[in-house]
Design an enzyme around this catalytic site. Structure first.
Site, short mmCIF file in Angstrom:
data_model
loop_
_atom_site.label_atom_id
_atom_site.label_comp_id
_atom_site.label_asym_id
_atom_site.label_seq_id
_atom_site.Cartn_x
_atom_site.Cartn_y
_atom_site.Cartn_z
N GLU A 1 -62.45 -27.79 18.40
CA GLU A 1 -62.40 -27.80 16.93
C GLU A 1 -63.50 -26.98 16.25
O GLU A 1 -64.40 -27.53 15.57
CB GLU A 1 -62.44 -29.25 16.42
N GLU B 1 -55.66 -34.45 21.12
CA GLU B 1 -56.17 -35.66 20.45
C GLU B 1 -55.15 -36.16 19.43
O GLU B 1 -54.61 -35.36 18.68
CB GLU B 1 -57.49 -35.41 19.70
C1 LIG Z 1 -60.78 -34.10 11.17
O1 LIG Z 1 -60.16 -34.79 12.24
C2 LIG Z 1 -60.29 -34.09 13.45
O2 LIG Z 1 -59.08 -33.59 13.88
C3 LIG Z 1 -60.90 -34.94 14.50
C4 LIG Z 1 -60.88 -36.31 14.70
N1 LIG Z 1 -61.65 -36.52 15.79
C5 LIG Z 1 -62.14 -35.32 16.22
N2 LIG Z 1 -61.64 -34.38 15.44
C6 LIG Z 1 -63.12 -35.13 17.32
O3 LIG Z 1 -62.62 -34.19 18.27
C7 LIG Z 1 -63.51 -36.44 17.98
O4 LIG Z 1 -64.77 -36.24 18.59
C8 LIG Z 1 -63.50 -37.57 16.93
O5 LIG Z 1 -64.02 -38.76 17.46
C9 LIG Z 1 -62.05 -37.78 16.46
C10 LIG Z 1 -61.87 -38.97 15.54
O6 LIG Z 1 -62.50 -38.73 14.32
#
Ligand SMILES: CO[C@H](O)c1c[n+]2c([nH]1)[C@H](O)[C@@H](O)[C@H](O)[C@H]2CO
Length: 447
Positions: free
Chosen positions: A167, A351
């Site tokens: 990300e 995810e």
């Molecule tokens: C803005 O949402 C993102 O797609 C996103 C959500 N999340 C994420 N990225 C991250 O990759 C994880 O480390 C977070 O724990 C998880 C939950 O918040």
């Protein structure tokens, strides 16, 4: 059982975590500090002052956690490597104990019949590299390539699915534009530079991996589909701007070799003229894309900085504890958009999950989390709809295996299909974990 939800042969059923969120012991056995070690120990920057000093104590309990994955019947596990555990200064000296931790973890996963998906970077930059400018220093591409080479030489073959970055949008928007995440900068001129360098580093790591590795490497991006709040021209253009900023800003250079034009409009004089040769580095052939999906955004024009686009709450919708609308159709729309825009590249949902208020562990060791079961069931059905529509989707990783450290929100949000009692480190499989295990066992038919 009907075959209504039959998934492709070889489809991987997994769960995802990240080093800083679960491991604890950030400085054990010669590891170096990361920017999150520093950020979380800076007063006022995390909920309750929560840190990753202990987290889920996975650095010490990893064997039990692999056993848990095997009991759930997972066929894949997405995890990240703490760069500064392996290279305490970020470059140069390798810490054998750090490398050995991941080598033993991978061997245990393979022994349990679980395919490792290894993310090289999930937000925890070595502090020593941040001291040298971090992602703002163009040298970061070489640093990241060196780290990728160390890991590929050590693990390639046992690890056959590699991810460079998790990300880049969140890393940049959170760490350099709005400052909510490490390293906590709030600077419109820094954000595009960090973002562009992250993508240069991605390209350099893919090249470095291909010089050593013989398996698959990809990129993981978060995609949040944007739906205009109205037909008004200002809402339409705001939606286009938000879509370019969050969803195209990284896939366009990685797969098409250029940025969407809206970025110059958003950043104005803060958007440099990038050297043409950077795009040849960034645009490397990828074996797959990882898509992280949680929610959608109904978008209207507003005065927000610098995007001038904001979200419109949906009165009849269900929202999670992190304030995200439950909207499974957005996952189908996202997967179809990726295929339409970037071609038939193999995809993993790397995810997907939700934080809901979970009740305490009841007598007999049950955690009733029906909202999470409903969320996961509807999103897995959305994945299946995209597969039926022709998307080449090869796996799904629920976020997350364990309740864990939700970055600046600390331990206040629980995403796990397994409950963690942080005081005792007791793991308890939630109802959603048992439900997911049954879905995995039936290869999706139980949906
Ligand atoms: C803005 O949402 C993102 O797609 C996103 C959500 N999340 C994420 N990225 C991250 O990759 C994880 O480390 C977070 O724990 C998880 C939950 O918040």
């Amino acid at each position: 059982m009907t075959d209504a939800f039959a998934f492709p042969d070889g489809f991987l059923w997994g769960a995802a975590t990240a080093a800083h969120q679960i491991e604890g012991s950030p400085l054990a056995d010669g590891a170096g500090p990361s920017i999150w070690t520093r950020f979380a120990h800076t007063p006022g920057l995390t909920h309750n002052g929560d840190t990753g000093d202990v987290a889920c104590d996975h650095y010490r309990r990893w064997k039990d956690d692999v056993r848990l994955m095997r009991e759930l019947g997972l066929t894949a596990y997405r995890f990240s490597v703490s760069w500064s555990r392996v290279l305490p200064e970020g470059t140069g000296r390798v810490n054998p104990a750090g490398l050995d931790f991941y080598s033993r973890l991978v061997d245990a996963l393979l022994e349990a019949g679980i395919e490792p998906l290894l993310t090289l970077y999930h937000w925890d930059l070595p502090a020593a590299l941040d001291d040298r400018g971090g992602w703002l220093n163009r040298d970061c591409a070489g640093w990241f390539a060196e780290y990728a080479t160390v890991m590929a030489k050590a693990l390639d073959g046992r690890v056959r699915k590699w991810v460079t970055l998790n990300e880049p949008w969140v890393i940049t928007d959170g760490g350099y534009l709005h400052g909510a995440l490490a390293p906590g900068h709030r600077n419109k001129y820094e954000a595009p530079i960090a973002s562009h360098n992250l993508m240069r580093a991605h390209g350099a790591a893919v090249q470095a991996y291909r010089a050593v590795g013989r398996h698959e490497i990809g990129l993981v991006v978060n995609i949040e589909p944007k739906y205009p709040a109205s037909d008004a021209p200002e809402d339409q253009t705001a939606t286009r701007r938000a879509h370019a900023y969050m969803n195209e800003q990284y896939l366009h250079p990685a797969l098409l070799g250029h940025y969407p034009p809206e970025l110059r409009e958003i950043f104005g004089d803060a958007w440099p003229d990038w050297p043409a040769e950077d795009f040849a580095l960034i645009r490397q052939p990828l074996d797959f894309l990882g898509i992280n999906y949680y929610t959608r955004n109904v978008t209207r024009a507003d005065g927000s900085w610098p995007l001038k686009a904001g979200a419109v709450k949906q009165p009849s919708a269900t929202y999670t504890e992190t304030g995200w609308e439950v909207f499974p159709q957005g996952l189908t729309d996202t997967l179809l958009w990726v295929r339409r825009t970037y071609g038939d590249i193999p995809l993993y949902v790397t995810e997907n999950g939700a934080a809901f208020f979970d009740p305490p562990v009841a007598e007999g060791g049950r955690v009733r989390d029906p909202l999470r079961i409903d969320y996961l069931r509807r999103h897995l059905r959305a994945v299946h709809e995209a597969i039926r529509a022709g998307c080449d989707i090869r796996g799904y990783m629920v976020w997350s295996l364990l309740d864990n450290l939700e970055w600046s929100l600390g331990y206040s949000k629980r995403f796990g299909i397994v409950h963690v009692n942080y005081a005792t480190q007791q793991r308890t499989v939630k109802d959603s974990g048992r439900w997911y295990a049954n879905v995995v066992r039936s290869h999706g038919r139980a949906l």
